[in-house]
Motif scaffolding. Structure first.
Motif, PDB file in Angstrom:
ATOM      1  N   GLU A  24      65.356  65.080  29.114  1.00 42.80           N
ATOM      2  CA  GLU A  24      64.543  65.715  29.976  1.00 42.80           C
ATOM      3  C   GLU A  24      63.249  65.356  30.513  1.00 42.80           C
ATOM      4  OE1 GLU A  24      62.755  68.982  32.071  1.00 42.80           O
ATOM      5  OE2 GLU A  24      62.151  69.039  30.070  1.00 42.80           O
ATOM      6  N   GLY A  25      62.861  64.972  29.413  1.00 40.97           N
ATOM      7  CA  GLY A  25      61.267  64.496  29.314  1.00 40.97           C
ATOM      8  C   GLY A  25      61.450  63.604  30.519  1.00 40.97           C
ATOM      9  N   ILE A  26      62.099  62.745  30.733  1.00 43.53           N
ATOM     10  CA  ILE A  26      62.179  61.352  31.720  1.00 43.53           C
ATOM     11  C   ILE A  26      62.067  61.343  33.007  1.00 43.53           C
ATOM     12  CG2 ILE A  26      63.760  59.090  32.226  1.00 43.53           C
ATOM     13  CD1 ILE A  26      64.759  59.421  29.228  1.00 43.53           C
ATOM     14  N   GLU A  27      60.904  60.879  33.505  1.00 44.46           N
ATOM     15  CA  GLU A  27      60.657  60.792  34.963  1.00 44.46           C
ATOM     16  C   GLU A  27      62.023  60.063  35.243  1.00 44.46           C
ATOM     17  OE1 GLU A  27      57.903  62.372  37.894  1.00 44.46           O
ATOM     18  OE2 GLU A  27      57.876  62.614  35.392  1.00 44.46           O
ATOM     19  N   ILE A  29      64.642  61.706  36.902  1.00 46.65           N
ATOM     20  CA  ILE A  29      66.283  62.224  36.412  1.00 46.65           C
ATOM     21  C   ILE A  29      66.266  63.377  37.189  1.00 46.65           C
ATOM     22  CG2 ILE A  29      68.322  63.144  35.147  1.00 46.65           C
ATOM     23  CD1 ILE A  29      67.153  61.502  32.645  1.00 46.65           C
ATOM     24  N   LYS A  30      67.697  63.635  37.459  1.00 40.90           N
ATOM     25  CA  LYS A  30      67.670  64.403  38.555  1.00 40.90           C
ATOM     26  C   LYS A  30      68.240  66.046  38.200  1.00 40.90           C
ATOM     27  CE  LYS A  30      69.294  64.017  42.488  1.00 40.90           C
ATOM     28  NZ  LYS A  30      69.092  63.719  44.628  1.00 40.90           N
ATOM     29  N   ARG A  31      69.806  65.120  37.853  1.00 42.27           N
ATOM     30  CA  ARG A  31      71.125  65.754  37.648  1.00 42.27           C
ATOM     31  C   ARG A  31      71.948  65.173  36.552  1.00 42.27           C
ATOM     32  NH1 ARG A  31      75.339  66.542  42.620  1.00 42.27           N
ATOM     33  NH2 ARG A  31      74.971  64.763  42.371  1.00 42.27           N
ATOM     34  N   ILE A  32      71.864  66.207  35.171  1.00 35.16           N
ATOM     35  CA  ILE A  32      72.530  65.976  34.026  1.00 35.16           C
ATOM     36  C   ILE A  32      74.240  66.579  34.036  1.00 35.16           C
ATOM     37  CG2 ILE A  32      72.835  65.291  31.348  1.00 35.16           C
ATOM     38  CD1 ILE A  32      69.711  65.241  31.493  1.00 35.16           C
ATOM     39  N   VAL A  33      74.802  65.703  33.996  1.00 36.34           N
ATOM     40  CA  VAL A  33      76.612  66.437  34.008  1.00 36.34           C
ATOM     41  C   VAL A  33      77.062  66.067  32.395  1.00 36.34           C
ATOM     42  CG1 VAL A  33      79.276  66.113  34.032  1.00 36.34           C
ATOM     43  CG2 VAL A  33      76.872  66.017  36.071  1.00 36.34           C
ATOM     44  N   ILE A  34      77.258  66.746  31.426  1.00 30.95           N
ATOM     45  CA  ILE A  34      77.710  66.175  30.076  1.00 30.95           C
ATOM     46  C   ILE A  34      79.130  66.947  30.085  1.00 30.95           C
ATOM     47  CG2 ILE A  34      76.139  66.826  28.824  1.00 30.95           C
ATOM     48  CD1 ILE A  34      76.579  69.523  28.280  1.00 30.95           C
ATOM     49  N   ILE A  71      70.242  59.276  38.766  1.00 29.85           N
ATOM     50  CA  ILE A  71      68.673  59.207  38.896  1.00 29.85           C
ATOM     51  C   ILE A  71      67.834  59.894  39.953  1.00 29.85           C
ATOM     52  CG2 ILE A  71      66.425  57.085  39.178  1.00 29.85           C
ATOM     53  CD1 ILE A  71      68.632  58.377  36.197  1.00 29.85           C
ATOM     54  N   GLU A  72      67.055  60.218  40.807  1.00 25.98           N
ATOM     55  CA  GLU A  72      66.324  61.002  41.423  1.00 25.98           C
ATOM     56  C   GLU A  72      66.633  59.820  42.988  1.00 25.98           C
ATOM     57  OE1 GLU A  72      63.920  64.629  42.237  1.00 25.98           O
ATOM     58  OE2 GLU A  72      63.102  63.175  40.607  1.00 25.98           O
TER      59      GLU A  72
END
Lengths: 150, 249
Positions: A24-27, A29-34, A71-72
């Motif tokens: 989450e701290g990485i600049e 990243i817009k969405r994460i799907v697990i 990635i945004e």
């Protein structure tokens, strides 16, 4: 473009929680799907539990098998972001993992979406599209976490 | 001598070992009769065997020469029910896999019916004989607590990646790995009902030991293509079956 983390083992809820909190701290990243095997209720399988992400409680309904990240800005996919992800994964996934760059999350609204939502489809943000499988209720599967304004 | 399986690799040798009833398999763990009954979940420990017909001695059966040739199983003599045990074998170097199980069951276990599917394998026989066979299957090399699952239902998981502890995925979590002791215990019976007391199944085998014991050809273990003899026999069978006795000359 998306980035996929493919761990060589199925992840426990604890590892998923730690990994997601660091990612989450990485600049950028817009969405994460697990993605992974769905688990039965908690009384049958204790791995089915809530994880805390930035203070937000999320119902983890699966045993994590892959993590997909949208990635945004496509220009941002350079070696540095992959290196960042790699170093975080090395901390959390000592058993090994692969990282793939490609398209893994659906980006466009489809005819099936149209059938599912009808006229309401126009009101749905395109950021929500592609997060879950077609048969699922979006509200049960997707959580929106607000980004801290800096 | 019976020819059980061709090939010069270790995997082929292991396949022959399981199939040959004259070879006694190594005993790796001790599980009491009572615990086996609990894991099976067909009757409560100590309970009488329920029966589906009176003992054979009491039955007035018509004369038949086969009856004098074939000795009935103990369970059949007593009129037991037919019950089952089913295993799921992980593709990650489980000691056996369904087809080897089926072949070997037919060689080793009398009066048992084996059913093979891609990811699971069931054996059915009379209840008291089943308990005897199940004990052997659980105590010897047939079984590894991490890579083999005793699953009467919800068998999914043989082709999935292992979890962080090296256990095969099981939706119902019947076998649990205890990090503090390094032991695996069965906390539920084969259909997923909670046991009163967990049954300790022992330590999972080391990866290197599993690779020595496995009957699964894998590219990252021993590849099937590298076992020239086995491939040659397979190709010969394939040609003979395709031709079906047809000889154009």
């Amino acid at each position: 473009m998306d980035i996929e983390i493919f761990p060589h083992r199925l992840l426990s809820a604890d590892t998923t929680e730690g990994l997601l909190n660091n990612l989450e701290g990485i600049e950028g990243i817009k969405r994460i799907v697990i993605q992974g095997q769905r688990l039965p209720p908690k009384d049958v399988n204790q791995e089915q539990r809530t994880i805390t992400l930035k203070g937000e409680e999320i119902d983890l309904q699966i045993q994590t098998g892959r993590i997909l990240m949208d990635i945004e800005d496509e220009g941002i996919i350079d070696e540095s972001i992959i290196e960042d992800i790699k170093s975080i994964c090395e901390d959390h996934l000592p058993f090994g993992f692969n990282i793939h760059v490609g398209t893994f999350i659906r980006k466009q609204k489809t005819v099936t979406d149209n059938l599912k939502y009808g006229k309401a489809l126009n009101k749905i943000s395109k950021d929500i599209v592609g997060l879950t499988d077609q048969n699922a209720q979006l509200s049960e599967r997707a959580t929106i976490i607000k980004r801290n304004k800096q | 001598m019976a020819q059980f399986y061709p090939g010069t690799s270790k995997v082929a040798e292991n396949r022959r070992k399981f199939s040959n009833p004259e070879i006694e398999l190594e005993k790796l763990r001790e599980i009491s009769d009572e615990d086996v009954v609990q894991i099976l979940g067909h009757r409560a420990p100590g309970e009488e065997y329920p029966s589906v017909h009176p003992p054979l001695e009491e039955l007035d059966e018509p004369d038949d020469p086969i009856r004098s040739l074939v000795e009935p199983l103990d369970g059949a003599k007593a009129g037991d029910r037919v019950r089952y045990i089913q295993f799921t074998d992980s593709m990650y170097f489980a000691p056996v896999h369904p087809f080897v199980r089926s072949r070997s069951y037919l060689h080793r276990f009398r009066g048992a019916d084996a059913g093979t599917l891609s990811g699971r394998q069931i054996i059915e026989t009379r209840e008291r004989d089943l308990e005897k066979y199940a004990k052997e299957l659980l105590e010897t090399e047939w079984f590894d607590p991490a890579r083999t699952g005793i699953r009467g239902k919800t068998v999914h998981g043989h082709a999935l990646r292992l979890d962080e502890d090296g256990m095969m995925f099981d939706m119902l979590r019947r076998q649990m790995f205890d990090k503090s002791t390094g032991l695996v215990s069965s906390v539920k019976n084969q259909i997923g009902d909670e046991l009163d007391e967990p049954v300790v199944l022992g330590e999972p085998l080391e990866e290197s030991v599993l690779k020595e014991k496995t009957t699964i050809y894998r590219k990252d273990g021993e590849a099937y293509r590298d076992d020239k003899d086995a491939v040659e026999v397979l190709q010969r069978i394939h040609v003979l079956r395709s031709m079906g006795g047809y000889n154009p000359e």
